[in-house]
Design a protein around this motif. Structure first.
Motif, PDB file in Angstrom:
ATOM      1  N   UNK A 284       0.825  -1.204   0.000  1.00  0.00           N
ATOM      2  CA  UNK A 284       0.000   0.000   0.000  1.00  0.00           C
ATOM      3  C   UNK A 284       0.863   1.260   0.000  1.00  0.00           C
ATOM      4  N   UNK A 285       0.412   2.248  -0.698  1.00  0.00           N
ATOM      5  CA  UNK A 285       1.115   3.514  -0.785  1.00  0.00           C
ATOM      6  C   UNK A 285       0.514   4.466   0.238  1.00  0.00           C
ATOM      7  N   UNK A 286       1.372   5.224   0.908  1.00  0.00           N
ATOM      8  CA  UNK A 286       0.891   6.197   1.887  1.00  0.00           C
ATOM      9  C   UNK A 286      -0.071   7.164   1.220  1.00  0.00           C
ATOM     10  N   UNK A 287      -1.131   7.475   1.901  1.00  0.00           N
ATOM     11  CA  UNK A 287      -2.140   8.426   1.437  1.00  0.00           C
ATOM     12  C   UNK A 287      -2.858   7.974   0.159  1.00  0.00           C
ATOM     13  N   UNK A 288      -2.946   6.674  -0.076  1.00  0.00           N
ATOM     14  CA  UNK A 288      -3.613   6.165  -1.268  1.00  0.00           C
ATOM     15  C   UNK A 288      -5.059   6.643  -1.334  1.00  0.00           C
ATOM     16  N   UNK A 289      -5.768   6.578  -0.214  1.00  0.00           N
ATOM     17  CA  UNK A 289      -7.174   6.985  -0.217  1.00  0.00           C
ATOM     18  C   UNK A 289      -7.333   8.456  -0.581  1.00  0.00           C
ATOM     19  N   UNK A 290      -6.439   9.293  -0.096  1.00  0.00           N
ATOM     20  CA  UNK A 290      -6.511  10.711  -0.437  1.00  0.00           C
ATOM     21  C   UNK A 290      -6.269  10.903  -1.924  1.00  0.00           C
ATOM     22  N   UNK A 291      -5.284  10.208  -2.457  1.00  0.00           N
ATOM     23  CA  UNK A 291      -4.975  10.322  -3.887  1.00  0.00           C
ATOM     24  C   UNK A 291      -6.137   9.822  -4.741  1.00  0.00           C
TER      25      UNK A 291
ATOM     26  N   UNK B  42     -10.937  10.876 -10.985  1.00  0.00           N
ATOM     27  CA  UNK B  42     -12.329  10.714 -11.409  1.00  0.00           C
ATOM     28  C   UNK B  42     -12.707   9.236 -11.501  1.00  0.00           C
ATOM     29  N   UNK B  43     -13.974   8.956 -11.307  1.00  0.00           N
ATOM     30  CA  UNK B  43     -14.478   7.593 -11.420  1.00  0.00           C
ATOM     31  C   UNK B  43     -14.232   7.051 -12.820  1.00  0.00           C
ATOM     32  N   UNK B  44     -14.370   7.893 -13.827  1.00  0.00           N
ATOM     33  CA  UNK B  44     -14.133   7.467 -15.211  1.00  0.00           C
ATOM     34  C   UNK B  44     -12.682   7.021 -15.400  1.00  0.00           C
ATOM     35  N   UNK B  45     -11.734   7.785 -14.867  1.00  0.00           N
ATOM     36  CA  UNK B  45     -10.320   7.434 -14.988  1.00  0.00           C
ATOM     37  C   UNK B  45     -10.012   6.143 -14.237  1.00  0.00           C
ATOM     38  N   UNK B  46     -10.564   5.971 -13.050  1.00  0.00           N
ATOM     39  CA  UNK B  46     -10.360   4.746 -12.283  1.00  0.00           C
ATOM     40  C   UNK B  46     -10.916   3.541 -13.035  1.00  0.00           C
ATOM     41  N   UNK B  47     -12.113   3.691 -13.590  1.00  0.00           N
ATOM     42  CA  UNK B  47     -12.755   2.601 -14.330  1.00  0.00           C
ATOM     43  C   UNK B  47     -11.956   2.245 -15.568  1.00  0.00           C
ATOM     44  N   UNK B  48     -11.523   3.253 -16.328  1.00  0.00           N
ATOM     45  CA  UNK B  48     -10.744   3.003 -17.546  1.00  0.00           C
ATOM     46  C   UNK B  48      -9.451   2.257 -17.240  1.00  0.00           C
TER      47      UNK B  48
END
Length: 68
Positions: A9-16, A21-27
């Motif tokens: 896990x990377x520090x501050x992953x949730x913040x990043x 955007x949801x679109x970028x995460x999905x793609x």
């Protein structure tokens, strides 16, 4: 997922990720091994049925299936 493939896990992953955007995460996610995608066209309908739950999805939608 094997230990060799598991990323630390990377520090501050949730913040990043909260800033992406949801679109970028999905793609990005749909390009990974063990992931498949079902695209529901506008006004199309798909029923998702499980052992004790069901959901009717009306498009437009992208349904992501994670086999991992």
């Amino acid at each position: 997922m094997s230990k060799e493939n598991k990323k630390e896990p990377v520090a501050n992953t949730n913040q990043f990720l909260g800033q992406v955007s949801t679109k970028a995460l999905t793609n990005t996610l749909v390009k990974r091994e063990g992931i498949s995608e079902l695209i529901v066209e506008p006004y199309g309908k798909v029923a998702i049925v499980g052992c004790d739950k069901h959901k009717l999805v009306t498009g437009p939608a992208r349904i992501i299936i994670n086999y991992d």
